[in-house]
Every structure is written in structure tokens, then in C-alpha cells.
Design a protein around this motif. Structure first.
Motif, PDB file in Angstrom:
ATOM      1  N   ASP A 146      42.125  41.803  17.700  1.00 49.80           N
ATOM      2  CA  ASP A 146      42.691  43.622  17.525  1.00 49.80           C
ATOM      3  C   ASP A 146      43.206  44.218  16.542  1.00 49.80           C
ATOM      4  OD1 ASP A 146      41.483  43.497  20.271  1.00 49.80           O
ATOM      5  OD2 ASP A 146      43.120  42.909  21.579  1.00 49.80           O
ATOM      6  N   THR A 147      43.085  44.655  15.891  1.00 50.84           N
ATOM      7  CA  THR A 147      43.513  45.441  15.255  1.00 50.84           C
ATOM      8  C   THR A 147      43.180  46.692  14.692  1.00 50.84           C
ATOM      9  OG1 THR A 147      44.046  45.055  12.690  1.00 50.84           O
ATOM     10  CG2 THR A 147      41.706  44.250  13.091  1.00 50.84           C
ATOM     11  N   THR A 148      43.613  47.491  13.274  1.00 52.04           N
ATOM     12  CA  THR A 148      43.663  49.012  13.507  1.00 52.04           C
ATOM     13  C   THR A 148      43.457  48.803  12.034  1.00 52.04           C
ATOM     14  OG1 THR A 148      44.989  49.462  15.140  1.00 52.04           O
ATOM     15  CG2 THR A 148      44.126  51.119  12.979  1.00 52.04           C
ATOM     16  N   VAL A 149      42.214  49.728  11.964  1.00 50.48           N
ATOM     17  CA  VAL A 149      41.233  50.601  10.364  1.00 50.48           C
ATOM     18  C   VAL A 149      41.497  51.562  10.391  1.00 50.48           C
ATOM     19  CG1 VAL A 149      39.384  50.272   9.099  1.00 50.48           C
ATOM     20  CG2 VAL A 149      39.816  48.135  11.129  1.00 50.48           C
ATOM     21  N   ASP A 150      42.525  51.788   8.712  1.00 46.75           N
ATOM     22  CA  ASP A 150      42.872  53.299   8.791  1.00 46.75           C
ATOM     23  C   ASP A 150      42.101  53.052   7.355  1.00 46.75           C
ATOM     24  OD1 ASP A 150      44.550  52.939  11.025  1.00 46.75           O
ATOM     25  OD2 ASP A 150      46.234  51.915   9.361  1.00 46.75           O
ATOM     26  N   ASP A 151      40.846  54.948   7.273  1.00 48.73           N
ATOM     27  CA  ASP A 151      41.176  55.880   5.988  1.00 48.73           C
ATOM     28  C   ASP A 151      41.403  55.878   5.845  1.00 48.73           C
ATOM     29  OD1 ASP A 151      39.429  57.330   7.267  1.00 48.73           O
ATOM     30  OD2 ASP A 151      37.690  56.467   7.632  1.00 48.73           O
ATOM     31  N   PRO A 152      41.484  57.286   5.186  1.00 52.97           N
ATOM     32  CA  PRO A 152      42.076  58.577   4.319  1.00 52.97           C
ATOM     33  C   PRO A 152      41.897  59.314   5.796  1.00 52.97           C
ATOM     34  CG  PRO A 152      40.859  57.559   2.517  1.00 52.97           C
ATOM     35  CD  PRO A 152      40.667  56.934   3.470  1.00 52.97           C
ATOM     36  N   THR A 153      41.393  59.549   6.785  1.00 54.87           N
ATOM     37  CA  THR A 153      40.487  60.332   7.811  1.00 54.87           C
ATOM     38  C   THR A 153      41.105  60.177   9.219  1.00 54.87           C
ATOM     39  OG1 THR A 153      38.369  60.432   8.060  1.00 54.87           O
ATOM     40  CG2 THR A 153      38.891  61.455   6.786  1.00 54.87           C
ATOM     41  N   SER A 155      42.172  56.137  11.912  1.00 55.27           N
ATOM     42  CA  SER A 155      42.850  55.508  12.675  1.00 55.27           C
ATOM     43  C   SER A 155      41.784  55.034  13.390  1.00 55.27           C
ATOM     44  CB  SER A 155      43.757  55.321  12.744  1.00 55.27           C
ATOM     45  OG  SER A 155      44.280  55.729  11.663  1.00 55.27           O
ATOM     46  N   VAL A 156      40.940  53.538  13.900  1.00 58.18           N
ATOM     47  CA  VAL A 156      39.875  53.251  14.137  1.00 58.18           C
ATOM     48  C   VAL A 156      40.471  51.199  14.784  1.00 58.18           C
ATOM     49  CG1 VAL A 156      37.658  52.038  15.013  1.00 58.18           C
ATOM     50  CG2 VAL A 156      38.113  53.903  13.927  1.00 58.18           C
ATOM     51  N   ASP A 157      40.684  51.806  16.253  1.00 62.14           N
ATOM     52  CA  ASP A 157      41.270  49.906  16.715  1.00 62.14           C
ATOM     53  C   ASP A 157      39.899  49.332  16.737  1.00 62.14           C
ATOM     54  OD1 ASP A 157      43.992  50.644  17.064  1.00 62.14           O
ATOM     55  OD2 ASP A 157      44.094  51.769  18.522  1.00 62.14           O
ATOM     56  N   VAL A 158      40.090  47.966  16.149  1.00 61.85           N
ATOM     57  CA  VAL A 158      38.917  47.463  16.827  1.00 61.85           C
ATOM     58  C   VAL A 158      39.191  46.665  16.620  1.00 61.85           C
ATOM     59  CG1 VAL A 158      36.571  45.915  15.210  1.00 61.85           C
ATOM     60  CG2 VAL A 158      38.251  48.616  14.304  1.00 61.85           C
ATOM     61  N   ASP A 159      38.122  45.584  18.068  1.00 59.58           N
ATOM     62  CA  ASP A 159      38.478  44.475  18.740  1.00 59.58           C
ATOM     63  C   ASP A 159      37.122  43.131  17.903  1.00 59.58           C
ATOM     64  OD1 ASP A 159      38.768  42.123  20.652  1.00 59.58           O
ATOM     65  OD2 ASP A 159      37.955  43.681  22.141  1.00 59.58           O
ATOM     66  N   PHE A 160      37.773  42.404  17.397  1.00 58.53           N
ATOM     67  CA  PHE A 160      36.901  40.953  16.921  1.00 58.53           C
ATOM     68  C   PHE A 160      36.971  40.231  16.989  1.00 58.53           C
ATOM     69  CE2 PHE A 160      38.946  43.581  12.944  1.00 58.53           C
ATOM     70  CZ  PHE A 160      37.856  43.681  12.604  1.00 58.53           C
ATOM     71  N   SER A 161      37.303  39.787  18.597  1.00 53.33           N
ATOM     72  CA  SER A 161      37.787  39.141  19.374  1.00 53.33           C
ATOM     73  C   SER A 161      35.891  38.409  20.122  1.00 53.33           C
ATOM     74  CB  SER A 161      37.988  38.591  20.573  1.00 53.33           C
ATOM     75  OG  SER A 161      39.903  39.841  20.427  1.00 53.33           O
ATOM     76  N   GLY A 162      35.945  37.124  19.713  1.00 57.29           N
ATOM     77  CA  GLY A 162      34.799  36.619  20.609  1.00 57.29           C
ATOM     78  C   GLY A 162      34.424  35.412  19.781  1.00 57.29           C
ATOM     79  N   VAL A 163      33.355  35.299  19.860  1.00 54.87           N
ATOM     80  CA  VAL A 163      32.720  33.053  19.892  1.00 54.87           C
ATOM     81  C   VAL A 163      32.398  33.114  18.278  1.00 54.87           C
ATOM     82  CG1 VAL A 163      31.336  31.212  20.461  1.00 54.87           C
ATOM     83  CG2 VAL A 163      32.089  33.026  22.268  1.00 54.87           C
ATOM     84  N   SER A 164      32.590  31.868  17.503  1.00 52.67           N
ATOM     85  CA  SER A 164      32.583  31.748  16.220  1.00 52.67           C
ATOM     86  C   SER A 164      32.155  30.278  16.524  1.00 52.67           C
ATOM     87  CB  SER A 164      34.285  31.855  15.686  1.00 52.67           C
ATOM     88  OG  SER A 164      33.792  31.431  15.058  1.00 52.67           O
ATOM     89  N   ALA A 165      31.315  29.995  16.254  1.00 51.85           N
ATOM     90  CA  ALA A 165      30.490  28.393  15.764  1.00 51.85           C
ATOM     91  C   ALA A 165      30.419  28.434  14.080  1.00 51.85           C
ATOM     92  CB  ALA A 165      28.928  28.930  16.695  1.00 51.85           C
ATOM     93  N   ASN A 166      30.444  26.501  14.541  1.00 51.08           N
ATOM     94  CA  ASN A 166      30.516  25.945  12.713  1.00 51.08           C
ATOM     95  C   ASN A 166      30.439  25.235  13.476  1.00 51.08           C
ATOM     96  OD1 ASN A 166      32.277  28.226  12.588  1.00 51.08           O
ATOM     97  ND2 ASN A 166      34.007  26.581  12.974  1.00 51.08           N
ATOM     98  N   ALA A 167      29.317  24.555  12.335  1.00 47.07           N
ATOM     99  CA  ALA A 167      28.891  23.468  11.813  1.00 47.07           C
ATOM    100  C   ALA A 167      28.803  22.691  11.021  1.00 47.07           C
ATOM    101  CB  ALA A 167      26.766  23.222  12.561  1.00 47.07           C
ATOM    102  N   GLY A 168      28.696  21.164  10.570  1.00 47.10           N
ATOM    103  CA  GLY A 168      29.146  20.699   8.846  1.00 47.10           C
ATOM    104  C   GLY A 168      29.315  19.259   9.623  1.00 47.10           C
ATOM    105  N   ILE A 169      30.327  18.490   8.786  1.00 44.83           N
ATOM    106  CA  ILE A 169      30.591  17.241   7.765  1.00 44.83           C
ATOM    107  C   ILE A 169      31.715  16.832   8.318  1.00 44.83           C
ATOM    108  CG2 ILE A 169      29.623  17.078   5.514  1.00 44.83           C
ATOM    109  CD1 ILE A 169      28.718  15.071   5.604  1.00 44.83           C
ATOM    110  N   ASN A 170      32.161  15.473   8.413  1.00 41.21           N
ATOM    111  CA  ASN A 170      33.447  16.004   8.198  1.00 41.21           C
ATOM    112  C   ASN A 170      34.028  14.313   8.075  1.00 41.21           C
ATOM    113  OD1 ASN A 170      36.036  17.141   8.788  1.00 41.21           O
ATOM    114  ND2 ASN A 170      36.614  15.769  10.626  1.00 41.21           N
ATOM    115  N   TRP A 171      34.433  14.084   6.914  1.00 43.23           N
ATOM    116  CA  TRP A 171      35.147  12.727   6.584  1.00 43.23           C
ATOM    117  C   TRP A 171      35.918  12.340   7.098  1.00 43.23           C
ATOM    118  CZ3 TRP A 171      32.917  17.190   3.065  1.00 43.23           C
ATOM    119  CH2 TRP A 171      31.595  16.461   2.978  1.00 43.23           C
ATOM    120  N   HIS A 172      35.962  11.120   7.491  1.00 45.20           N
ATOM    121  CA  HIS A 172      37.674   9.876   8.008  1.00 45.20           C
ATOM    122  C   HIS A 172      37.875   8.760   7.071  1.00 45.20           C
ATOM    123  CE1 HIS A 172      37.217  12.609  11.852  1.00 45.20           C
ATOM    124  NE2 HIS A 172      35.971  12.705  11.754  1.00 45.20           N
ATOM    125  N   TRP A 173      39.050   8.829   7.744  1.00 42.12           N
ATOM    126  CA  TRP A 173      40.043   8.190   6.567  1.00 42.12           C
ATOM    127  C   TRP A 173      40.727   7.523   7.298  1.00 42.12           C
ATOM    128  CZ3 TRP A 173      40.095  13.148   4.354  1.00 42.12           C
ATOM    129  CH2 TRP A 173      41.692  13.386   4.551  1.00 42.12           C
TER     130      TRP A 173
END
Length: 173
Positions: A146-153, A155-173
Motif C-alpha cells: 500500500d502506498t501513496t502516489v502524489d502529483d502536483p494536484t 494524492s491517491v492511496d493505491v493498493d498494489f497487493s495481489g498475486v504474482s506468478a513467476n515461471a523460469g529456469i533455475n541452475w543448482h550447484w
């Protein structure tokens, strides 16, 4: 003065142990925030294995251009969450590993109109990886922000909370 060599020895042991077992990966990502809509990004991750079932991991993902109706059609926002936490491997010796984890995130935020504060929050994750030394993975994360976005006129509170999905490749050693 005797503490300095002991502290240095301790730091050397802590940094040397993970060098024997670890991982590095790259991935594509999708994030759907509550107030912001969705965005795509790309990232990299690194893990240091302390035990077969326990990893210290770090990821960084770069997201651009959230689809949004926050303030105006000219509004652009980018986010770079840098995560650090623990990952618990539930099937570490198997060709298919299920894992869960969580940790803290610092968000580097930027906008073309006004300003937005960088934030420090948390995340939780669950995922599946399969393969040998080179593993493919898919994971879902819950991001809290949760954060606040300010512009010259205004301020707006914005909730970015949510689901993120990742897919990729991982190298192990």
C-alpha cells in the motif's frame, strides 16, 4: 579488540558455507494488484542452501507500465521489488520439489507524474520445480503493498497487493 577477529571469522564462515550449495535463476513474471490492474516483468533470483530443505533466497523483478486508472491516461508507474527470505523445500531430493517460503520486500517505485514512496513490506510464496541440476519452476507469490502516489494536484492511496506468478529456469550447484 579480540571481538574483531571472532566477528570476521564468523562472517567468513557464514559467507563460505552457502558457496558450496546454491542456485541462480531467471524468470518471467506477472503481477495483478488490487487497485492497479496487471503488469508483466522479468527478474533474477539467487539462493543459498544451508540445509537440503532450507534456502536463503533473494529475487529482484522489474515491472513496467501497470494497467491502471489511478489518475490519468498519461500516468506510468514502474516497480522493482527486491525480496529476501527463507524457502522451505518439502521434497528436496526428488526430481519434483514443492516449496513454500516468505520474507521481506523493499519496493523501488517510480512514476512519470509526481512522486511515489518506496516501501518496505512482506511476501509469501509457494512453488513447484522439476528437473535435475537445471530445474524449471513455477511459483505464486502474495505481495503486500500500500502506498501513496502524489502529483502536483492531489494524492491517491493505491493498493498494489495481489498475486504474482513467476515461471523460469533455475541452475543448482
Amino acid at each position: 579488540m579480540k571481538r574483531v577477529p571472532i566477528v570476521l571469522l564468523g562472517l567468513m564462515l557464514l559467507t563460505a558455507a552457502p558457496a558450496f550449495a546454491g542456485s541462480f535463476g531467471i524468470y518471467g513474471s506477472y503481477w495483478d494488484g488490487s487497485d492497479t490492474g496487471s503488469t508483466y516483468g522479468a527478474g533474477a533470483r539467487m539462493g543459498f542452501q544451508f540445509l537440503k530443505w532450507l534456502e536463503l533466497e533473494f529475487h529482484g523483478t522489474y515491472y513496467t507500465d501497470f494497467e491502471n486508472d489511478i489518475q490519468s491516461s498519461n500516468f506510468e508507474l514502474t516497480a522493482l521489488p527486491v525480496d529476501g527470505g527463507l524457502k522451505f523445500n518439502l521434497l528436496p531430493k526428488s526430481k519434483v520439489n514443492v516449496y513454500v517460503g516468505g520474507g521481506v520486500t523493499y519496493y523501488f517505485m517510480d512514476t512519470n507524474l509526481g512522486s511515489v514512496d518506496d516501501e518496505f513490506t512482506y511476501y509469501g510464496e509457494a512453488g513447484l520445480e522439476f528437473g535435475g541440476k537445471t530445474k524449471f519452476f513455477v511459483e505464486a507469490l502474495w505481495r503486500s503493498l500500500d502506498t501513496t502516489v502524489d502529483d502536483p494536484t492531489s494524492s491517491v492511496d493505491v493498493d498494489f497487493s495481489g498475486v504474482s506468478a513467476n515461471a523460469g529456469i533455475n541452475w543448482h550447484w
